[in-house]
Scaffold this active site. Structure first.
Site, short mmCIF file in Angstrom:
data_model
loop_
_atom_site.label_atom_id
_atom_site.label_comp_id
_atom_site.label_asym_id
_atom_site.label_seq_id
_atom_site.Cartn_x
_atom_site.Cartn_y
_atom_site.Cartn_z
N LYS A 51 44.34 44.82 35.53
CA LYS A 51 43.11 46.16 35.89
C LYS A 51 43.42 46.46 36.86
CE LYS A 51 40.46 42.52 34.26
NZ LYS A 51 41.36 41.59 33.94
N ARG A 78 31.44 42.62 31.59
CA ARG A 78 32.33 41.05 30.87
C ARG A 78 31.35 40.89 29.45
NH1 ARG A 78 36.44 39.63 34.63
NH2 ARG A 78 37.19 38.34 34.54
N ARG A 81 52.05 33.74 38.32
CA ARG A 81 51.71 34.82 39.19
C ARG A 81 51.15 33.64 40.63
NH1 ARG A 81 45.99 38.54 38.91
NH2 ARG A 81 45.22 36.17 38.07
N ARG A 100 46.89 31.77 42.93
CA ARG A 100 44.77 31.67 42.31
C ARG A 100 44.41 30.63 42.24
NH1 ARG A 100 42.98 36.98 39.53
NH2 ARG A 100 41.84 35.79 37.98
N ARG A 116 40.35 31.22 29.79
CA ARG A 116 39.45 32.13 30.51
C ARG A 116 40.06 32.91 29.46
NH1 ARG A 116 43.12 32.81 35.07
NH2 ARG A 116 42.73 35.30 35.31
P1 AP5 Z 1 46.83 42.17 37.84
O1 AP5 Z 1 46.29 43.15 37.87
O2 AP5 Z 1 45.84 41.02 38.56
O3 AP5 Z 1 45.75 41.53 36.33
P2 AP5 Z 1 43.59 42.15 36.11
O4 AP5 Z 1 43.70 41.92 34.22
O5 AP5 Z 1 43.20 42.13 36.98
O6 AP5 Z 1 43.65 39.85 35.56
P3 AP5 Z 1 42.91 38.95 36.22
O7 AP5 Z 1 43.79 37.15 36.63
O8 AP5 Z 1 42.37 39.82 37.68
O9 AP5 Z 1 41.96 39.02 35.07
P4 AP5 Z 1 39.86 38.25 34.71
O10 AP5 Z 1 39.61 39.00 34.63
O11 AP5 Z 1 40.35 37.23 34.75
O12 AP5 Z 1 39.96 37.84 36.83
P5 AP5 Z 1 38.85 38.55 38.12
O13 AP5 Z 1 39.43 38.46 39.51
O14 AP5 Z 1 37.98 39.74 36.96
O15 AP5 Z 1 47.63 41.51 37.00
C1 AP5 Z 1 47.96 40.16 36.68
C2 AP5 Z 1 49.39 39.68 36.82
O16 AP5 Z 1 50.37 40.63 36.00
C3 AP5 Z 1 50.01 40.17 38.45
O17 AP5 Z 1 51.07 39.46 38.43
C4 AP5 Z 1 50.81 41.42 38.29
O18 AP5 Z 1 51.62 41.59 39.53
C5 AP5 Z 1 50.97 41.10 37.20
N1 AP5 Z 1 51.19 42.33 35.73
C6 AP5 Z 1 50.59 43.47 36.32
N2 AP5 Z 1 51.39 44.58 35.63
C7 AP5 Z 1 52.19 44.15 35.39
C8 AP5 Z 1 52.98 44.76 34.28
N3 AP5 Z 1 53.15 45.81 33.25
N4 AP5 Z 1 54.20 44.45 34.08
C9 AP5 Z 1 55.30 42.83 34.19
N5 AP5 Z 1 53.96 42.18 35.01
C10 AP5 Z 1 52.78 42.85 35.52
O19 AP5 Z 1 37.73 37.13 37.34
C11 AP5 Z 1 38.46 35.60 37.85
C12 AP5 Z 1 37.07 35.30 37.50
O20 AP5 Z 1 35.31 35.62 37.82
C13 AP5 Z 1 36.42 35.29 35.76
O21 AP5 Z 1 37.43 33.96 35.21
C14 AP5 Z 1 35.00 34.80 35.88
O22 AP5 Z 1 34.83 33.26 35.90
C15 AP5 Z 1 34.12 35.45 37.37
N6 AP5 Z 1 33.81 36.54 37.17
C16 AP5 Z 1 34.54 38.07 37.24
N7 AP5 Z 1 33.44 39.11 37.17
C17 AP5 Z 1 33.05 38.71 36.02
C18 AP5 Z 1 31.76 39.38 35.73
N8 AP5 Z 1 31.64 40.80 35.71
N9 AP5 Z 1 31.39 38.79 35.60
C19 AP5 Z 1 31.22 36.73 35.20
N10 AP5 Z 1 32.08 36.13 36.07
C20 AP5 Z 1 32.94 37.53 36.47
MG MG Z 2 42.08 41.27 38.53
#
Ligand code: AP5
Ligand code: MG
Length: 189
Positions: free
Chosen positions: A13, A88, A127, A133, A144
């Site tokens: 994402k 979410r 990562r 992280r 997660r």
């Molecule tokens: P990346 O682009 O970082 O993927 P992502 O989908 O953004 O993954 P996240 O880990 O950020 O998702 P998440 O939903 O768990 O975390 P968030 O911060 O939203 O890519 C991941 C890795 O893969 C990177 O190293 C990248 O380089 C690599 N990659 C990308 N594309 C690739 C490809 N094509 N091939 C190979 N490698 C690739 O949320 C974190 C926490 O915050 C949650 O757990 C929750 O506690 C809280 N939170 C956030 N939003 C909410 C909400 N709306 N409601 C409640 N709690 C929330």
């Molecule tokens: Mg992200």
């Protein structure tokens, strides 16, 4: 133009949002980045957020919706927004719909990045080793993913009903996935 970029942890994402922001000139809201910023700043909100994030759990809806609304209001003269990591839960999706309606807007497209579980695990563990992280360790990643399947995945049906759902194959090179995303956006715009 308002885009929801959707998918499991590690589905890409954040990575794909960067390209979309550059190409379409819209604002980006990553709720995860907002919360990590608060943690870094040592705020009260950050302390609360940390207790959930470290456990792989979601921040309560009411609080998350308030945070989202205030970020949205901070954008002046915006051409649109890409929502990354929000909504979410069903209550978050309903709140977003209402918030946009009040601003005479709606969701243009919901992009569902589909990536097999073992690939997600591989990306996040990698990562975790590189940039560290706090929630990128095997135990928390598993939590997660479970939260994703139970609380977040039901949004697929929500957006199918809304008529904005677009499946995106989330494996392959970053560029090839970006091409599919642009085709999906352009078909809905
Ligand atoms: P990346 O682009 O970082 O993927 P992502 O989908 O953004 O993954 P996240 O880990 O950020 O998702 P998440 O939903 O768990 O975390 P968030 O911060 O939203 O890519 C991941 C890795 O893969 C990177 O190293 C990248 O380089 C690599 N990659 C990308 N594309 C690739 C490809 N094509 N091939 C190979 N490698 C690739 O949320 C974190 C926490 O915050 C949650 O757990 C929750 O506690 C809280 N939170 C956030 N939003 C909410 C909400 N709306 N409601 C409640 N709690 C929330
Ligand atoms: Mg992200």
């Amino acid at each position: 133009m308002n885009i929801v970029i959707f998918g499991a942890p590690g589905s890409g994402k954040g990575t794909q949002s960067e390209g979309i922001v550059t190409k379409y000139g819209i604002n980006h809201i990553s709720t995860g980045d907002v919360l990590r910023g608060e943690i870094k700043g040592g705020t009260e909100l950050g302390k609360l957020a940390k207790s959930y994030i470290d456990e792989g759990q979601l921040i309560p809806d009411e609080l998350m919706i308030k945070i989202l609304a205030s970020v949205l209001d901070s954008f002046k003269e915006s051409k649109g927004v890409i929502f990354d990591g929000f909504p979410r839960t069903i209550p978050q999706a309903e709140a977003l719909k209402k918030m946009l309606k009040e601003r005479d807007q709606d969701i243009t497209v919901m992009l569902d990045l589909e990536v097999p579980e073992e690939e997600l695990m591989k990306r996040l563990i990698l990562r975790g080793k590189e940039s560290g992280r706090a929630d990128d360790n095997e135990e928390t990643i598993k939590k997660r993913l479970l939260v994703y399947h139970t609380q977040t995945a039901p949004l697929v049906d929500f957006y199918k009903t809304e008529g904005t759902y677009q499946y995106i194959k989330g494996i392959g090179t970053i560029d090839s996935i970006f091409d599919s995303i642009c085709r999906a956006i352009d078909s809905k715009k």
